[in-house]
Scaffold this active site. Structure first.
Site, PDB file in Angstrom:
ATOM      1  N   GLU A 105       0.839  -1.278   0.088  1.00 52.75           N
ATOM      2  CA  GLU A 105       0.041   0.076  -0.209  1.00 52.75           C
ATOM      3  C   GLU A 105       0.744   1.399  -0.006  1.00 52.75           C
ATOM      4  O   GLU A 105       0.564   2.112  -0.561  1.00 52.75           O
ATOM      5  CB  GLU A 105      -1.088  -0.007   1.222  1.00 52.75           C
ATOM      6  CG  GLU A 105      -1.902  -1.190   1.063  1.00 52.75           C
ATOM      7  CD  GLU A 105      -2.915  -1.196   2.322  1.00 52.75           C
ATOM      8  OE1 GLU A 105      -2.523  -1.510   3.461  1.00 52.75           O
ATOM      9  OE2 GLU A 105      -3.977  -0.707   2.113  1.00 52.75           O
ATOM     10  N   GLU A 125      -4.137  -9.551   3.602  1.00 54.92           N
ATOM     11  CA  GLU A 125      -4.759  -9.096   4.645  1.00 54.92           C
ATOM     12  C   GLU A 125      -6.208  -9.926   4.728  1.00 54.92           C
ATOM     13  O   GLU A 125      -6.585 -10.214   5.814  1.00 54.92           O
ATOM     14  CB  GLU A 125      -5.584  -7.746   4.681  1.00 54.92           C
ATOM     15  CG  GLU A 125      -4.367  -6.528   4.861  1.00 54.92           C
ATOM     16  CD  GLU A 125      -3.730  -6.161   3.922  1.00 54.92           C
ATOM     17  OE1 GLU A 125      -3.752  -7.095   2.633  1.00 54.92           O
ATOM     18  OE2 GLU A 125      -2.658  -5.286   3.917  1.00 54.92           O
TER      19      GLU A 125
END
Ligand code: NAD
Length: 695
Positions: A105, A125
């Site tokens: 990210e 995730e």
């Protein structure tokens, strides 16, 4: 050090430096933010390179911080990412090794990305029951397109950067020195006066967005099971495809927060941390030198010895396999070869691979041939006198320093150690059947087991890709000691009004892959019968339902005899409820004077699971298990406890220990069964009264 900054000409290089994988914990974020601010303020700096020290760009957020104030404390990952993206000076991410989760990210917020050929990216995730919460669901679809991004986000799988060359994700793959290549790339940006290029400004492209998202939702519905995260991932990506960037970010944030609070995500994070915690032994430092294991020996080529041998050879460790008779050796080797057949049929191994592995086995009939092994694991009959003969022999022949391990499931490891003059070298390695498949390994620490022996076996477990959990010496160690209490309850439930099919259905609905009676039929009811017969002598006061004995007296041992709690047709493992067994159960209730009653599924689940919890609490307070999460790891990896519930101890925490204790007191008022079993363990009572949890 957590992040450093060096200036090369007009380029500032900010390096994440938080070993082992540059996790983005609070201290790292503070250091990174400080360097970024300084670089932005320095007029001489015209471009910024972000990279990672050591073997990775960044493994992502520090999951220990999740749900704690540290995770959101400024600068949090999201504000750091926004600051990077907003930079008016072009920012280049130079990615190598692992670039995962929050690390990816961070890279996505940079204006340009270059990668080393070894770079690997993922947004894992979802495997923790979450979704990427710092823009990953919004920026990855803009970089990779809807389909590829959604696949990565809902699967969490790892993709090699090289496969993504030529996409907006990676502007260049750099073959030589990454840092030099990135500096060169930045210098070109400066000389060509290239402005920052932000993924937020890109539109997500797809010829049929609605149709594809519908297809994705249907696919995920079919496979996600009880987990909410994959569906939420699609929701977030849908926002990326259909809404302005900032709105999409807000949707992602909201969904992330929702997932963080789900029991499923808590369970998956508990497992992630619990597996790592299990490897740590408080009084044995990580730095304890281990003994080299380059050659192993296994005694007994039966069910367990064969599976244990496979674990060694799968790890490339040669094994000398010892049996009493040639026929037993031949049979054992044949079974091992057959066990590899499945992998060959599925194309995961070739016949040549199998041959290469089997070549690592040296079958022998003489102890002299195993004397030089670094470790020997005994898997002979479960009989103390047989074990005694074996360990006396091992003591006589094995070279000094060899580890002498026993696979016993019920015998006292300290007594076995005492058969040798080197009890420090003796340890229990309790594998689960089938040993080549099951991930659990209980490592039984005897009173005299040397610290380096324990450390070596824990490391060996890791080499074999097992979850190794330390257990102290007691009858049944962690797993089987708890199982006994659970099995006792299943017997009482039958006496009081339940039938095997109802108990199994209730437990399967709770999440077990197989209910306890189907498991009994699979494993062989004669095995628990033999244990019970011993119990009747050793612990005459311990109450047991005798229904299971009746079953065995009829020869109904399970699938292997074509009949057990259920009926089976030849060659078919389908469990069919048996009218004869149900009649036998009903008559038994009459015989012992119990008026059968309707038992709810909730009572079945609570009695079975809380029986595990109460014994688990005793195991904890006696120090047989080092921590509650170890007990959970045992039940998740060895006994089919549903992963999304996180193990019996976490499940009890989630229900609330006060609720658990109240329910147990209610069960204790039931005159049938064994009221004394519901006396809450001291630790359970204490924690419940204090409003605390096991974990
Ligand atoms: P098994 O009967 O399948 O195999 C035992 C093997 O040991 C046989 O092949 C036998 O020939 C050999 N053997 C017996 N005495 C020997 C000796 N003196 N020297 C050399 N070989 C000898 O038994 P198993 O199920 O593999 O169990 C082995 C051990 O593992 C037992 O201690 C058992 O309690 C334990 N264990 C079994 C399971 C399971 O599910 N089967 C699970 C965990 C632990």
């Amino acid at each position: 050090m957590t992040a450093t900054c060096q200036t090369r000409g007009a380029v500032a290089v900010i390096t994440l430096d938080n070993p082992p994988v540059n996790g983005l914990g609070y201290d790292t974020r503070v250091a990174f933010a400080r360097h970024l601010e300084a670089a932005l303020a320095d007029a001489a700096v015209k471009a910024i390179v972000v990279t990672g020290a050591g073997k990775a760009f960044s493994g992502g957020a520090d999951i220990r911080e999740f749900g704690s104030p540290k995770a959101v404390a400024e600068p949090n990952l999201l504000s750091l990412i926004l600051a990077l993206e907003a930079s008016t000076k072009p920012v280049v991410a130079a990615v190598h090794g692992a670039c995962m989760g929050g690390g990816l990210e961070l890279a996505l917020a940079c204006h340009y990305r270059v990668a080393a050929p070894d770079a690997q990216i993922a947004l894992p995730e979802v495997k923790l029951g979450l979704l990427p919460g710092a823009g990953g669901t919004q920026r990855l679809p803009r970089a990779l397109g809807l389909e590829a991004a959604l696949n990565m986000i809902t699967s969490g799988s790892i993709v090699a950067a090289q496969k993504l060359a030529g996409t907006p994700l990676f502007d260049a793959i750099i073959d030589g020195e990454l840092r030099d290549g990135a500096l060169e790339f930045a210098a070109q940006l400066i000389s060509k006066k290239q402005p920052p290029k932000r993924l937020r400004d890109v539109r997500v492209q797809h010829p049929n967005t609605e149709g594809f998202l519908m297809f994705a939702r249907n696919t995920v519905d079919a496979v996600a099971g009880p987990y909410p995260a994959p569906r939420k991932c699609i929701e977030a990506v849908t926002a990326a495809a259909t809404r302005p960037f900032d709105e999409g970010m807000a949707v992602e944030r909201r969904l992330f927060q929702e997932l963080l609070l789900t029991p499923e995500s808590k369970a998956l994070r508990h497992i992630f941390l619990g597996e790592r915690a299990a490897a740590r032994i408080p009084d044995i430092p990580d730095t304890t030198p281990t003994r080299p294991i380059n050659a192993a020996a296994v005694i007994g080529a039966g069910t367990m010895g064969g599976g244990i041998t496979m674990n060694f050879i799968n790890a490339g460790i040669p094994v000398t396999l010892l049996e009493m008779k040639q026929e037993a050796l031949d049979r054992g080797l044949e079974t091992i070869r057959r066990n590899y057949g499945g992998a060959v049929r599925k194309g995961r191994m070739t016949e040549a691979d199998v041959d290469a592995r089997l070549k690592l086995i040296t079958p022998v009939l003489e102890y002299g041939a195993i004397a030089q092994a670094d470790i020997v694991i005994e898997a002979v009959f479960e009989d103390l006198t047989v074990k005694q003969a074996v360990f006396e022999k091992l003591d006589a022949v094995m070279r000094p320093g060899a580890i002498l391990a026993t696979n016993t499931s019920t015998l006292d490891v300290d007594r076995i150690a005492a058969f040798t003059r080197r009890p420090g070298d003796v340890v229990g390695t309790h594998f689960f059947s089938p040993a080549n498949v099951m991930r659990l390994l209980e490592v039984v620490r005897g009173a005299k087991t040397a610290p380096d022996v324990l450390a070596t076996v824990m490391k060996l477990g890791k080499t074999m890709k097992k979850i190794a959990v330390v257990a102290g010496v007691c009858d049944g160690f962690i797993g089987n000691r708890m199982l006994e209490q659970m099995v006792r309850q299943t017997g009482f439930l039958l006496e009081e009004g339940a039938l095997p099919k109802q108990v199994d259905a209730a437990m399967e609905k709770f999440g077990f892959a197989m209910g306890p009676f189907r498991v009994g039929d699979l494993a062989g009811n004669d095995i628990s019968w033999a244990i019970r017969k011993r119990r009747y002598v050793e612990k005459p006061l311990l109450k047991y339902s005798r229904i299971a004995d009746r079953l065995c007296e009829q020869g109904r041992f399970g699938q292997k005899t074509g009949a057990g709690w259920y009926d089976y047709k030849p060659g078919d493992r389908t469990a069919r409820p048996s009218a004869a067994v149900e009649q036998m159960i009903i008559e038994y209730s009459k015989e012992i004077g119990v008026a059968r009653r309707e038992i709810s599924d909730a009572e079945i689940v609570d009695r079975i699971v809380y029986a595990l919890v109460n014994e688990g609490a005793k195991i904890l307070e006696e120090g047989i298990a080092l921590r509650a999460s170890d007990i959970d790891m045992v039940y998740l990896n060895g006994y089919g406890f549903p992963a999304y519930r996180g193990g019996p101890m976490l499940y009890a925490d989630t229900v609330g220990l006060d609720v658990v204790v109240r329910r147990m007191k209610q069960f204790a008022r039931n005159p049938h069964g064994d009221p004394s079993a519901w006396e809450p363990a001291r630790s359970l009572a204490r924690l419940a009264a204090a409003g605390k949890t096991f974990n």
